[in-house]
Design a protein around this motif. Structure first.
Motif, mmCIF file in Angstrom:
data_model
loop_
_atom_site.group_PDB
_atom_site.id
_atom_site.type_symbol
_atom_site.label_atom_id
_atom_site.label_comp_id
_atom_site.label_asym_id
_atom_site.label_seq_id
_atom_site.Cartn_x
_atom_site.Cartn_y
_atom_site.Cartn_z
ATOM 1 N N LEU A 168 -15.442 -53.526 -38.918
ATOM 2 C CA LEU A 168 -16.875 -53.777 -38.793
ATOM 3 C C LEU A 168 -17.268 -54.737 -39.901
ATOM 4 O O LEU A 168 -17.201 -54.399 -41.082
ATOM 5 N N CYS A 175 -22.680 -59.509 -37.801
ATOM 6 C CA CYS A 175 -22.364 -58.107 -37.543
ATOM 7 C C CYS A 175 -21.512 -58.055 -36.291
ATOM 8 O O CYS A 175 -21.973 -58.372 -35.190
ATOM 9 N N ALA A 291 -20.002 -47.772 -33.540
ATOM 10 C CA ALA A 291 -18.657 -47.642 -34.107
ATOM 11 C C ALA A 291 -17.852 -46.600 -33.337
ATOM 12 O O ALA A 291 -16.639 -46.765 -33.142
ATOM 13 N N ILE A 310 -14.523 -51.604 -43.128
ATOM 14 C CA ILE A 310 -15.820 -52.276 -43.128
ATOM 15 C C ILE A 310 -15.837 -53.287 -44.269
ATOM 16 O O ILE A 310 -15.181 -53.108 -45.294
ATOM 17 N N SER A 315 -21.816 -52.978 -46.250
ATOM 18 C CA SER A 315 -20.842 -51.904 -46.474
ATOM 19 C C SER A 315 -21.066 -51.195 -47.799
ATOM 20 O O SER A 315 -20.523 -50.115 -48.033
ATOM 21 N N ARG A 321 -21.964 -45.991 -45.248
ATOM 22 C CA ARG A 321 -20.541 -45.800 -45.534
ATOM 23 C C ARG A 321 -20.129 -44.342 -45.300
ATOM 24 O O ARG A 321 -19.083 -44.081 -44.696
ATOM 25 N N LEU A 324 -19.887 -43.558 -41.507
ATOM 26 C CA LEU A 324 -18.704 -44.137 -40.869
ATOM 27 C C LEU A 324 -17.425 -43.457 -41.351
ATOM 28 O O LEU A 324 -16.476 -43.264 -40.574
ATOM 29 N N ALA A 337 -12.813 -49.502 -47.316
ATOM 30 C CA ALA A 337 -13.834 -50.517 -47.587
ATOM 31 C C ALA A 337 -13.430 -51.245 -48.855
ATOM 32 O O ALA A 337 -13.254 -50.612 -49.901
ATOM 33 N N CYS A 343 -16.506 -57.965 -50.727
ATOM 34 C CA CYS A 343 -17.204 -57.823 -49.455
ATOM 35 C C CYS A 343 -18.254 -58.914 -49.281
ATOM 36 O O CYS A 343 -18.512 -59.362 -48.164
#
Length: 393
Positions: A168, A175, A291, A310, A315, A321, A324, A337, A343
């Motif tokens: 993701l 996105c 998701a 992610i 994220s 977070r 997910l 992540a 990121c």
């Protein structure tokens, strides 16, 4: 080129992606590679040096990022012309600083990776032209990297995720749910058809007179808020698939704010906190439900080591977070992540994506062009809409 004089690499080929022989690629896998990465797709000017040892261990020797927040603050968003001029001024210095921090010189660089799109065309063009000049002057290979591929491959740099994994990518400009199958192989399961979630967070912050960037400001305000006070919409949850929409959510929030201002003669701090919490909960619900659907599609392929990653500035939101991560635990899927510094936009991810493509035999020549749009999955229709950080891919 040190260490690669007899690898059979074809330089300045007319083809964008020209594989080497199996023997040449095998030799590359046993060589030390030092890659210079350049990133200038939006409002961060960045350069990085990455090194891959013969045993496969990969290290970020340096990562320099120069932001432009002060230049754009008075305009409520990124101004492409200002960003392009700033990149042209700052790129050389970023490269010099990255080389110095890494303790290497230009002669130590084996290849140059540069963001060639998607993004604001002036900024992308600035980076591509610099990379071309370095490639021609040094006689080193050039690799044009899709900015989104940089984000998508970052979990391999930080966590060594094996292909294929579910990704993701959620940021201020993009996105998407992607199945990452290889350095240049992606299957898009869905994406936003209008605003990206990071863009929606930024707009929410502006509507509520919170500071920018909006993501951290809204998250902080939401800590003391009631996420159930306002029934904000969860767009597209009543439709199948993994596409998302955040524009209507932002509009609903605007109407709720105006109703409060009219009824109370202003916006109390508690109202602002409740709006932020309700907005954050809506975004979290949309991302989690979508998701779940993407995860089902991915797991139907029976990956040997299922993983969900992610990346992107969104994220960093702890509520999203955690949701997910719980979803992955429910399905016994590894969750990862990358660190926040990898990121958001940076050149280390571009260097890494370029390294993977370099090993696979991908090369570009002086016909490399800057592209405002560049979908990762070219087998599906492009996403529509355009965010504050450039056209959707």
């Amino acid at each position: 080129m040190p260490g690669h004089a007899n690898t059979g690499i074809v330089r300045n080929s007319p083809e964008c992606y020209l594989p080497n022989s199996i023997q040449a690629t095998a030799r590359l896998m046993t060589d030390r590679l030092t890659i210079l990465g350049i990133e200038s797709s939006c409002d961060d000017t960045a350069a990085a040096v990455l090194r891959r040892e013969p045993d496969g261990d990969t290290q970020i020797l340096s990562s320099v990022v120069v932001g432009q927040e002060a230049l754009h603050r008075d305009f409520g968003g990124v101004v492409p012309e200002i960003a392009a001029r700033a990149h042209a001024v700052k790129l050389d210095g970023c490269v010099v600083d990255a080389l110095s921090e890494a303790g290497v010189s230009l002669s130590d660089i084996d290849a140059i990776a540069v963001t060639a799109g998607p993004g604001l065309i002036g900024g992308v063009l600035s980076g591509v032209m610099l990379a071309k000049g370095l490639s021609a002057g040094l006689g080193r290979p050039l690799i044009g990297v899709n900015h989104l591929a940089g984000h998508a491959l970052t979990p391999r740099l930080t966590d060594g995720l094996p292909y294929p994994y579910l990704m993701l990518l959620a940021s201020g400009g993009h996105c998407q749910f992607l199945i990452v199958r290889g350095p240049d192989s992606f299957s898009r399961l869905g994406g936003t058809i209008d605003d990206a979630p990071g863009e929606a967070f930024d707009k929410t912050a502006r509507l509520l007179a919170l500071p920018q960037p909006g993501g951290p400001a809204v998250e902080e305000a939401a800590l003391s808020g009631n996420p159930e006070r306002f029934a904000l919409p969860r767009p597209l949850l009543d439709r199948p698939g993994c596409d998302m929409s955040f524009s209507g959510l932002k509009t609903a929030l605007l109407r709720q704010r105006d109703q409060l201002v009219e009824a109370e003669g202003g916006l109390r701090q508690s109202d602002r906190a409740d709006i932020c919490a309700s907005f954050q909960a809506a975004v979290c619900d949309v991302l989690t439900v979508k998701a779940r659907r993407a995860l089902k599609t991915y797991l139907n392929e029976s990956p040997a080591e299922p993983a969900f990653a992610i990346a992107g500035g969104v994220s960093a939101n702890q509520t999203i977070r955690a949701s997910l991560k719980a979803l992955c635990a429910e399905h016994d899927v590894r969750f990862t992540a990358p660190p926040l510094r990898l990121c958001t936009d940076n050149a280390a991810m571009i260097a890494y994506a370029g390294m993977e493509q370099f090993i696979a035999g991908h090369r570009d020549d002086m016909t490399l062009t800057a592209r405002p749009r560049w979908p990762l999955d070219r087998s599906v229709a492009p996403l529509i809409g355009s965010g504050k950080k450039g056209a959707k891919a």
